[in-house]
Motif scaffolding. Sequence first.
Motif, mmCIF file in Angstrom:
data_model
loop_
_atom_site.group_PDB
_atom_site.id
_atom_site.type_symbol
_atom_site.label_atom_id
_atom_site.label_comp_id
_atom_site.label_asym_id
_atom_site.label_seq_id
_atom_site.Cartn_x
_atom_site.Cartn_y
_atom_site.Cartn_z
ATOM 1 N N ASP A 201 0.795 -1.122 0.045
ATOM 2 C CA ASP A 201 0.113 0.052 -0.080
ATOM 3 C C ASP A 201 0.670 1.349 -0.065
ATOM 4 O OD1 ASP A 201 -2.610 -1.041 -0.048
ATOM 5 O OD2 ASP A 201 -2.583 -1.309 2.108
ATOM 6 N N GLU A 202 1.875 1.118 0.769
ATOM 7 C CA GLU A 202 2.856 2.374 0.889
ATOM 8 C C GLU A 202 3.291 2.510 -0.442
ATOM 9 O OE1 GLU A 202 3.683 4.614 2.969
ATOM 10 O OE2 GLU A 202 5.338 5.202 1.900
ATOM 11 N N LEU A 203 4.021 1.473 -1.041
ATOM 12 C CA LEU A 203 4.409 1.632 -2.374
ATOM 13 C C LEU A 203 3.558 2.206 -3.510
ATOM 14 C CD1 LEU A 203 6.846 0.792 -4.526
ATOM 15 C CD2 LEU A 203 5.517 -1.453 -4.938
ATOM 16 N N ASP A 204 2.318 1.874 -3.369
ATOM 17 C CA ASP A 204 1.307 2.145 -4.291
ATOM 18 C C ASP A 204 1.150 3.810 -4.268
ATOM 19 O OD1 ASP A 204 -1.313 2.026 -6.062
ATOM 20 O OD2 ASP A 204 -2.255 2.625 -4.200
ATOM 21 N N ARG A 205 1.090 4.341 -2.843
ATOM 22 C CA ARG A 205 0.996 5.615 -2.570
ATOM 23 C C ARG A 205 2.161 6.203 -3.185
ATOM 24 N NH1 ARG A 205 -1.241 4.067 2.232
ATOM 25 N NH2 ARG A 205 0.804 4.252 3.376
ATOM 26 N N TRP A 206 3.303 5.812 -2.982
ATOM 27 C CA TRP A 206 4.665 6.332 -3.385
ATOM 28 C C TRP A 206 4.469 6.426 -4.902
ATOM 29 C CZ3 TRP A 206 8.746 4.590 -6.623
ATOM 30 C CH2 TRP A 206 9.651 5.396 -6.845
ATOM 31 N N ILE A 207 4.145 5.320 -5.741
ATOM 32 C CA ILE A 207 4.252 5.558 -7.306
ATOM 33 C C ILE A 207 3.163 6.683 -7.560
ATOM 34 C CG2 ILE A 207 3.453 4.332 -9.371
ATOM 35 C CD1 ILE A 207 4.292 1.693 -7.913
ATOM 36 N N ARG A 208 1.807 6.841 -6.891
ATOM 37 C CA ARG A 208 0.954 7.711 -7.233
ATOM 38 C C ARG A 208 1.518 9.235 -7.204
ATOM 39 N NH1 ARG A 208 -4.225 5.685 -8.126
ATOM 40 N NH2 ARG A 208 -4.154 3.337 -7.124
ATOM 41 N N GLN A 209 2.299 9.447 -6.264
ATOM 42 C CA GLN A 209 3.021 10.751 -6.061
ATOM 43 C C GLN A 209 3.950 10.841 -7.163
ATOM 44 O OE1 GLN A 209 4.976 10.719 -2.425
ATOM 45 N NE2 GLN A 209 3.066 10.866 -0.942
ATOM 46 N N GLU A 210 4.761 9.878 -7.614
ATOM 47 C CA GLU A 210 5.961 10.080 -8.514
ATOM 48 C C GLU A 210 5.299 10.223 -9.797
ATOM 49 O OE1 GLU A 210 9.569 9.981 -7.852
ATOM 50 O OE2 GLU A 210 8.517 10.267 -6.313
ATOM 51 N N VAL A 211 4.456 9.631 -10.169
ATOM 52 C CA VAL A 211 3.616 9.607 -11.405
ATOM 53 C C VAL A 211 3.202 11.347 -11.756
ATOM 54 C CG1 VAL A 211 1.695 9.019 -12.982
ATOM 55 C CG2 VAL A 211 3.328 7.341 -11.914
ATOM 56 N N GLU A 212 2.746 11.833 -10.733
ATOM 57 C CA GLU A 212 2.157 13.131 -10.865
ATOM 58 C C GLU A 212 3.489 14.180 -11.352
ATOM 59 O OE1 GLU A 212 -0.729 14.860 -9.855
ATOM 60 O OE2 GLU A 212 -1.141 12.817 -10.145
ATOM 61 N N LYS A 213 4.505 13.983 -11.200
ATOM 62 C CA LYS A 213 5.772 14.371 -11.893
ATOM 63 C C LYS A 213 5.871 14.527 -13.384
ATOM 64 C CE LYS A 213 8.591 13.653 -7.656
ATOM 65 N NZ LYS A 213 9.909 13.206 -7.272
ATOM 66 N N ILE A 214 5.084 13.576 -13.945
ATOM 67 C CA ILE A 214 5.088 13.472 -15.503
ATOM 68 C C ILE A 214 3.709 14.206 -15.962
ATOM 69 C CG2 ILE A 214 4.863 11.836 -17.413
ATOM 70 C CD1 ILE A 214 6.028 9.808 -15.374
ATOM 71 N N PRO A 215 4.031 15.147 -16.784
ATOM 72 C CA PRO A 215 2.878 15.635 -17.440
ATOM 73 C C PRO A 215 1.756 14.956 -18.158
ATOM 74 C CG PRO A 215 4.786 16.810 -18.342
ATOM 75 C CD PRO A 215 5.345 15.500 -17.411
ATOM 76 N N ALA A 216 0.697 14.785 -17.896
ATOM 77 C CA ALA A 216 -0.499 14.020 -18.367
ATOM 78 C C ALA A 216 -0.162 13.483 -19.819
ATOM 79 C CB ALA A 216 -2.070 14.486 -18.253
ATOM 80 N N GLU A 217 0.316 14.460 -20.835
ATOM 81 C CA GLU A 217 0.357 14.156 -22.177
ATOM 82 C C GLU A 217 1.397 13.353 -22.381
ATOM 83 O OE1 GLU A 217 0.528 17.230 -20.818
ATOM 84 O OE2 GLU A 217 2.124 18.471 -21.846
ATOM 85 N N ASN A 218 2.536 13.165 -21.407
ATOM 86 C CA ASN A 218 3.830 12.476 -21.544
ATOM 87 C C ASN A 218 3.508 10.845 -20.947
ATOM 88 O OD1 ASN A 218 4.983 14.715 -22.834
ATOM 89 N ND2 ASN A 218 6.439 14.745 -21.077
ATOM 90 N N ARG A 219 2.481 10.671 -20.514
ATOM 91 C CA ARG A 219 2.221 9.329 -19.982
ATOM 92 C C ARG A 219 1.940 8.114 -20.940
ATOM 93 N NH1 ARG A 219 -0.957 11.630 -14.640
ATOM 94 N NH2 ARG A 219 0.468 13.194 -14.112
ATOM 95 N N LEU A 220 2.719 8.018 -21.828
ATOM 96 C CA LEU A 220 2.907 7.317 -23.021
ATOM 97 C C LEU A 220 3.873 6.017 -22.776
ATOM 98 C CD1 LEU A 220 1.977 9.785 -25.805
ATOM 99 C CD2 LEU A 220 0.367 8.428 -24.312
ATOM 100 N N LEU A 221 3.668 4.939 -22.893
ATOM 101 C CA LEU A 221 4.701 3.892 -22.782
ATOM 102 C C LEU A 221 4.759 3.194 -23.982
ATOM 103 C CD1 LEU A 221 3.592 2.535 -19.452
ATOM 104 C CD2 LEU A 221 5.563 3.943 -19.653
ATOM 105 N N VAL A 222 6.221 2.939 -24.681
ATOM 106 C CA VAL A 222 6.344 2.156 -25.774
ATOM 107 C C VAL A 222 7.534 1.293 -24.973
ATOM 108 C CG1 VAL A 222 7.470 1.814 -27.968
ATOM 109 C CG2 VAL A 222 5.760 3.490 -27.470
ATOM 110 N N THR A 223 7.368 -0.024 -25.261
ATOM 111 C CA THR A 223 8.024 -1.135 -24.497
ATOM 112 C C THR A 223 8.620 -2.277 -25.657
ATOM 113 O OG1 THR A 223 6.038 -2.380 -24.117
ATOM 114 C CG2 THR A 223 7.236 -0.936 -22.172
ATOM 115 N N ASP A 224 9.341 -3.215 -25.019
ATOM 116 C CA ASP A 224 9.884 -4.137 -25.994
ATOM 117 C C ASP A 224 8.940 -5.192 -26.319
ATOM 118 O OD1 ASP A 224 11.687 -5.192 -23.186
ATOM 119 O OD2 ASP A 224 10.135 -6.244 -23.644
#
Length: 328
Positions: A201-224
């Motif tokens: 749960d603590e990890l989940d809260r931390w991820i939510r805070q971190e993701v806030e640092k990424i502008p919404a329009e940049n939240r795009l993932l290309v992966t292998d």
Amino acid sequence: MRYVLRLILLSALLTWLIACAPLTPQPQPGQAKLRVVATTTIVGDVVANVAGDAIELSVLLPSGADPHLFNPTPQDVAKVSQADLVFANGAGLEAFLDGLLESAGAKEKTFAVSEGIQLLESASHAHEEAHSQEGEHSHEAEHGHEGEHAHRHGEGDPHVWLDPNLVKVWVQNIARVLSEKDPQNASLYQRNAEAYTAQLDELDRWIRQEVEKIPAENRLLVTDHLMFGYFAQRYGFTQVGAVLPGFSTLAEPSAQELAQLEDTIRQYGIKAVFVSKAVNPDLAQRVAEDTGVKLVFLHAHSLDQSSPANTYLNLMRYNVSAIVEALK
Ligand SMILES: [Zn+2]
């Protein structure tokens, strides 16, 4: 006087007898521990957090191995056949699993920790679900684990652990199965499960805070390959595409598919291609070079004791930090 002496002797004898023959049999140290095998290092880490020292745990895949492509050795077969219990990710991650369990005669004692999680399916499989009468019915019973069980398909996305909220389901499953096999330690498993769930749960809260640092329009993932479906769904990313067009590293792209992906990267202004350390990066490297974007390595399938991703919790922190750094 003789009576007093006899009394003293008798009480000494009694003390000796009690000391020698405890009323409840004590388990011998190092004996009678449940022998448990986990397939991947990530499953192994979560099992270890729930079980502590109460079990004898061994992990099948070496650090850095790709679970999609792993080939078990005869020693692995022996290890599995001697185990009391086997924990696998399941959901089709371990392509080797059915063959291994058959060789080791171990189907009965194997448990998929992802049991009960509703798997994401690729668009090409979605229509099969719509046609299925059974699929319709099980939607109504979806609240219980039994209902969700009906949704499991081999073709679904197996990368459930990249959402820590789904690892909470693993923890419940692991604690339940261990408690059934080893009821003496049930309360220990339960306590450990609760403590580890709090860390998730603590990890989940931390991820939510971190993701806030990424502008919404940049939240795009290309992966292998398509590995971030659950992560994207939970934390508001879009999985735009992948070099290998599937949930497994067994998939192979055509030249046309690669060209389409490069178009997509240019069209959306994608900033990075993310590659799992366990996977051959050659194609992803080519795509990154062709399009002039960064290639960023993540620890998605395996822990690595010689890196910051030495536990599941640290692996997630490492990956999220790398994603934030690349996309912010
Ligand atoms: Zn994968």
